[in-house]
Write a protein that holds these residues in place. Structure first.
Motif, PDB file in Angstrom:
ATOM      1  N   ILE A  71       0.844  -1.202   0.000  1.00 56.75           N
ATOM      2  CA  ILE A  71       0.000   0.000   0.000  1.00 56.75           C
ATOM      3  C   ILE A  71       0.880   1.253   0.000  1.00 56.75           C
ATOM      4  CG2 ILE A  71      -1.735   1.290   1.288  1.00 56.75           C
ATOM      5  CD1 ILE A  71      -2.846  -1.190   0.003  1.00 56.75           C
ATOM      6  N   ALA A  72       1.970   1.217   0.763  1.00 58.99           N
ATOM      7  CA  ALA A  72       2.887   2.360   0.778  1.00 58.99           C
ATOM      8  C   ALA A  72       3.523   2.578  -0.591  1.00 58.99           C
ATOM      9  CB  ALA A  72       3.955   2.144   1.845  1.00 58.99           C
ATOM     10  N   ASP A  73       3.861   1.500  -1.285  1.00 57.04           N
ATOM     11  CA  ASP A  73       4.405   1.647  -2.636  1.00 57.04           C
ATOM     12  C   ASP A  73       3.383   2.303  -3.567  1.00 57.04           C
ATOM     13  OD1 ASP A  73       6.753   0.482  -1.818  1.00 57.04           O
ATOM     14  OD2 ASP A  73       6.206  -1.538  -2.501  1.00 57.04           O
ATOM     15  N   GLY A  74       2.108   1.981  -3.371  1.00 61.61           N
ATOM     16  CA  GLY A  74       1.084   2.617  -4.192  1.00 61.61           C
ATOM     17  C   GLY A  74       0.918   4.091  -3.887  1.00 61.61           C
ATOM     18  N   LEU A  75       1.239   4.516  -2.663  1.00 58.70           N
ATOM     19  CA  LEU A  75       1.130   5.922  -2.293  1.00 58.70           C
ATOM     20  C   LEU A  75       2.323   6.749  -2.759  1.00 58.70           C
ATOM     21  CD1 LEU A  75      -0.227   5.577   1.368  1.00 58.70           C
ATOM     22  CD2 LEU A  75      -1.512   6.192  -0.684  1.00 58.70           C
ATOM     23  N   ARG A  76       3.364   6.131  -3.254  1.00 62.32           N
ATOM     24  CA  ARG A  76       4.533   6.890  -3.696  1.00 62.32           C
ATOM     25  C   ARG A  76       4.196   7.858  -4.829  1.00 62.32           C
ATOM     26  NH1 ARG A  76       9.625   4.451  -2.289  1.00 62.32           N
ATOM     27  NH2 ARG A  76      10.574   5.224  -4.208  1.00 62.32           N
ATOM     28  N   LEU A  77       3.457   7.381  -5.810  1.00 59.94           N
ATOM     29  CA  LEU A  77       3.151   8.199  -6.983  1.00 59.94           C
ATOM     30  C   LEU A  77       1.665   8.476  -7.123  1.00 59.94           C
ATOM     31  CD1 LEU A  77       5.558   6.536  -9.586  1.00 59.94           C
ATOM     32  CD2 LEU A  77       6.000   8.501  -8.105  1.00 59.94           C
ATOM     33  N   ASN A  78       0.865   8.169  -6.117  1.00 67.29           N
ATOM     34  CA  ASN A  78      -0.563   8.470  -6.165  1.00 67.29           C
ATOM     35  C   ASN A  78      -0.807   9.838  -5.536  1.00 67.29           C
ATOM     36  OD1 ASN A  78      -3.380   8.477  -4.726  1.00 67.29           O
ATOM     37  ND2 ASN A  78      -3.542   6.932  -6.331  1.00 67.29           N
ATOM     38  N   ARG A  79      -1.560  10.685  -6.245  1.00 65.04           N
ATOM     39  CA  ARG A  79      -1.838  12.035  -5.754  1.00 65.04           C
ATOM     40  C   ARG A  79      -3.337  12.345  -5.789  1.00 65.04           C
ATOM     41  NH1 ARG A  79       2.372  10.908  -4.310  1.00 65.04           N
ATOM     42  NH2 ARG A  79       4.333  12.066  -4.412  1.00 65.04           N
ATOM     43  N   SER A  80      -4.157  11.318  -5.543  1.00 62.87           N
ATOM     44  CA  SER A  80      -5.603  11.532  -5.474  1.00 62.87           C
ATOM     45  C   SER A  80      -6.215  11.019  -4.182  1.00 62.87           C
ATOM     46  CB  SER A  80      -6.297  10.863  -6.666  1.00 62.87           C
ATOM     47  OG  SER A  80      -6.149   9.454  -6.596  1.00 62.87           O
ATOM     48  N   LEU A  81      -5.631  10.011  -3.553  1.00 64.43           N
ATOM     49  CA  LEU A  81      -6.202   9.423  -2.349  1.00 64.43           C
ATOM     50  C   LEU A  81      -6.015  10.374  -1.167  1.00 64.43           C
ATOM     51  CD1 LEU A  81      -7.595   6.760  -1.490  1.00 64.43           C
ATOM     52  CD2 LEU A  81      -5.380   6.009  -0.630  1.00 64.43           C
ATOM     53  N   LEU A  82      -7.120  10.739  -0.527  1.00 68.54           N
ATOM     54  CA  LEU A  82      -7.094  11.660   0.602  1.00 68.54           C
ATOM     55  C   LEU A  82      -7.347  10.971   1.943  1.00 68.54           C
ATOM     56  CD1 LEU A  82      -9.303  14.510  -0.942  1.00 68.54           C
ATOM     57  CD2 LEU A  82      -6.837  14.262  -1.083  1.00 68.54           C
ATOM     58  N   TRP A  83      -8.013   9.818   1.921  1.00 70.97           N
ATOM     59  CA  TRP A  83      -8.477   9.184   3.162  1.00 70.97           C
ATOM     60  C   TRP A  83      -8.203   7.693   3.067  1.00 70.97           C
ATOM     61  CZ3 TRP A  83     -11.834   5.638   5.242  1.00 70.97           C
ATOM     62  CH2 TRP A  83     -12.322   5.859   6.531  1.00 70.97           C
ATOM     63  N   LEU A  84      -7.428   7.175   4.007  1.00 66.69           N
ATOM     64  CA  LEU A  84      -7.051   5.764   4.013  1.00 66.69           C
ATOM     65  C   LEU A  84      -7.216   5.212   5.417  1.00 66.69           C
ATOM     66  CD1 LEU A  84      -5.805   3.208   2.720  1.00 66.69           C
ATOM     67  CD2 LEU A  84      -3.549   4.157   3.259  1.00 66.69           C
TER      68      LEU A  84
END
Length: 557
Positions: A272-285
């Motif tokens: 999940i952290a790897d997916g957050l490296r280049l994701n700039r839309s997710l605000l709430w996890l």
């Protein structure tokens, strides 16, 4: 003497050869025709022929459309569409009701008829609960299906009647026995629905192949996805991490993701952290109630601060910069090479992610009341001045969402609520304001042009390239995992960096990065110094608590 055939004494008339055979053949043909004629050619008296469901035109009233399509499909015992019951106020018995019932009433209550039994167990019958729009009692806003198996037959009927619901915003399926096959059918149904459908909740539906990542495809329009209590393990988390972002693709529609009450461990948290490296839309996890320990917590904390780019990411960044520089030289062929390189550097800085994030936080600060979104709107001239002051280099049309886009986005708003009930003064107003902030941030995220995170300003240290980290994520919930003080140290470093980063950029524009970080009920003492320091740093960043403190400090007139 009469020669009639029937007269007495008349000689019998000898038939001609072939006459008896011919008459016999006529009789046999008639009998054969009567036998070959189908008995059911004519419908029985009082019954109608079955109707074709394809010929039915849906009216937009789900109760009527669903019942008619089920009847036309030969589905006799189908669920009923009912309005979702609202919670009733607390019942306080009166003095007259608290008295002892009469003897006759006791005798009547002892007799149990068939009708009373059916009325008692009607609650357990399969139903399709709907929530209607307050202004229009026929427009369905949300659909709830709970506790009965949804098969392909029902999904096929939904594919015909749901597209006519123009105000549908959410579909909630709780313990409906979904399989990987029916999930695929459900996903193909979603594009047929109204564009206002933004929220999907599939809780209590464990899948063998854990194909939940298909809901996060690049062409998906889902903004809010809840997958609680689905037995998702590290393999499922890996698929969803790849759906959040890879080196060449990124989900740009998903705003909130709830993965609580699953079986995600350290490896899954790393994916999940790897997916957050280049994701700039997710605000709430939310990763609450999982099996994440210190190793996974450190992975999540690492992506919130400056992290080192891998070799493949560095190569992709150079390719993007080269492509961008080539486009810049094609636009201005008369400029020199030195001027082009300088312009490219300025563009990469101006179009970096920091300016986009600051614009988002600036819009979040315009919310001053828990009722709805911000009321004050900037004038076009003010936007231009603001852009010139910040030096972002974006045009006013990029900085402010268009009216059409804003109207379209606001039409499909869906609130996000915390699963854990909060206590204390001002809880009701605080939850409303929190939902308003999340809705406003969703609007800004969708209306703002997203730049590839690899083009963000970077820092070079010891021959390595470091990115500033993910500062789009506003809320991270890690309640009831297995994190100790070792994992807390990583989050402390991330929060300290984000606090310094926001102060270095602009004090007036507010914090950048996490606004809520939930770490309670893990494997550390609530009096732990590291945990206390994190809470102190997060307290001024929380806009709800800051608003409450401001109201308490304001003297009464």
């Amino acid at each position: 003497m009469s020669n009639e055939p029937g007269a007495p004494g008349a000689s019998p008339r000898v038939p001609r050869p072939g006459t008896q055979k011919a008459s016999g053949s006529v009789t046999k043909k008639g009998e054969r025709a009567a036998k070959e004629k189908p008995v059911s050619a004519l419908p029985p008296v009082g019954e109608e022929e079955p109707k074709n469901p394809e010929e039915y035109q849906c009216t937009g009233v789900l109760e009527n459309d669903f019942a008619e399509l089920c009847t036309r499909s030969g589905y006799t015992d189908f669920p009923k569409v009912v309005t979702r019951p609202r919670p009733h106020p607390t019942f306080v018995p009166s003095a007259s009701m608290s008295e002892k019932p009469a003897i006759d009433d006791q005798r009547l209550s002892g007799s149990c008829s068939l009708n009373s039994l059916e009325s008692k167990y009607v609650f357990f019958r399969p139903t399709i609960q709907v929530e209607l729009e307050p202004e229009d009692n026929k427009s369905v806003k949300e659909i709830y299906i709970r506790g009965w198996k949804v098969e392909d037959r029902i999904l096929g009927i939904f594919s015909k009647c749901l597209p006519s619901l123009s105000q549908l915003q959410a579909i909630n399926l709780w313990k409906v026995g979904l399989t990987d096959s029916t999930l695929t059918t459900f996903i193909t149904l979603l594009p047929l629905c109204s564009p206002t459908l933004r929220k999907v909740s599939l809780e209590g539906n464990p899948l063998e192949q854990q194909s939940y990542h298909k809901l996060m495809a690049l062409d998906s329009t889902i903004a809010h996805l809840s997958l609680r209590n689905n037995n998702i393990d590290d393999y499922g988390a890996q698929l969803m991490g790849q759906a959040l972002s890879t080196l060449h693709s990124c989900n740009r529609t998903l705003v909130s993701l709830n993965l609580g009450f699953n079986h995600i461990g350290d490896r899954g948290a790393g994916y999940i952290a790897d997916g957050l490296r280049l994701n700039r839309s997710l605000l709430w996890l939310s990763l609450a109630h999982n099996r994440i320990q210190d190793k996974g917590a450190l992975k999540l904390a690492e992506v919130l601060g400056p992290f080192e780019l891998t070799h493949t990411e560095v190569v992709e960044r150079r390719r993007l910069l080269l492509e961008k520089g080539t486009q810049g030289r094609l636009r201005s062929p008369s400029s020199s090479r030195h001027a082009d390189s300088k312009l490219d550097r300025e563009r990469s800085q101006m179009m970096g992610f920091s300016s986009i994030t600051l614009d988002k936080v600036d819009k979040l600060q315009t919310i001053k009341a828990p009722k709805g979104l911000a009321k004050k709107k900037d004038k076009p001239g003010d936007v231009v001045k603001k852009e010139e002051k910040s030096g972002s280099g974006q045009s006013p049309t990029q900085a402010t969402p268009k009216k059409e886009d804003a109207a379209k986005i606001s039409k499909g708003k869906v609130t996000i609520t915390e699963q854990k009930p909060t206590k204390g003064k001002g809880t009701k107003s605080g939850s409303k304001e929190k939902r308003s902030i999340l809705l406003e941030s969703e609007l800004v995220a969708e209306a703002t042009e997203v730049v590839n995170p690899l083009l963000e300003p970077v820092e070079h240290r010891d021959g390595k390239v470091f990115m500033p980290g993910n500062k789009v994520l506003l809320h991270l919930n890690l309640i009831r995992n297995r994190i100790t003080e070792v994992g807390l140290e990583g989050f402390l470093a991330a929060v300290q960096y984000q606090a310094q980063f926001s102060k270095a950029k602009s004090v007036s524009k507010g914090p950048v990065g996490l606004l809520w970080l939930s770490l309670a009920k893990n494997c550390f003492s609530p009096q732990c110094p590291t945990y206390a320091t994190i809470q102190e740093l997060m307290l001024p960043r929380d806009p709800i608590k800051a608003k409450l403190r401001e109201e308490e400090a304001t003297p009464f007139p």
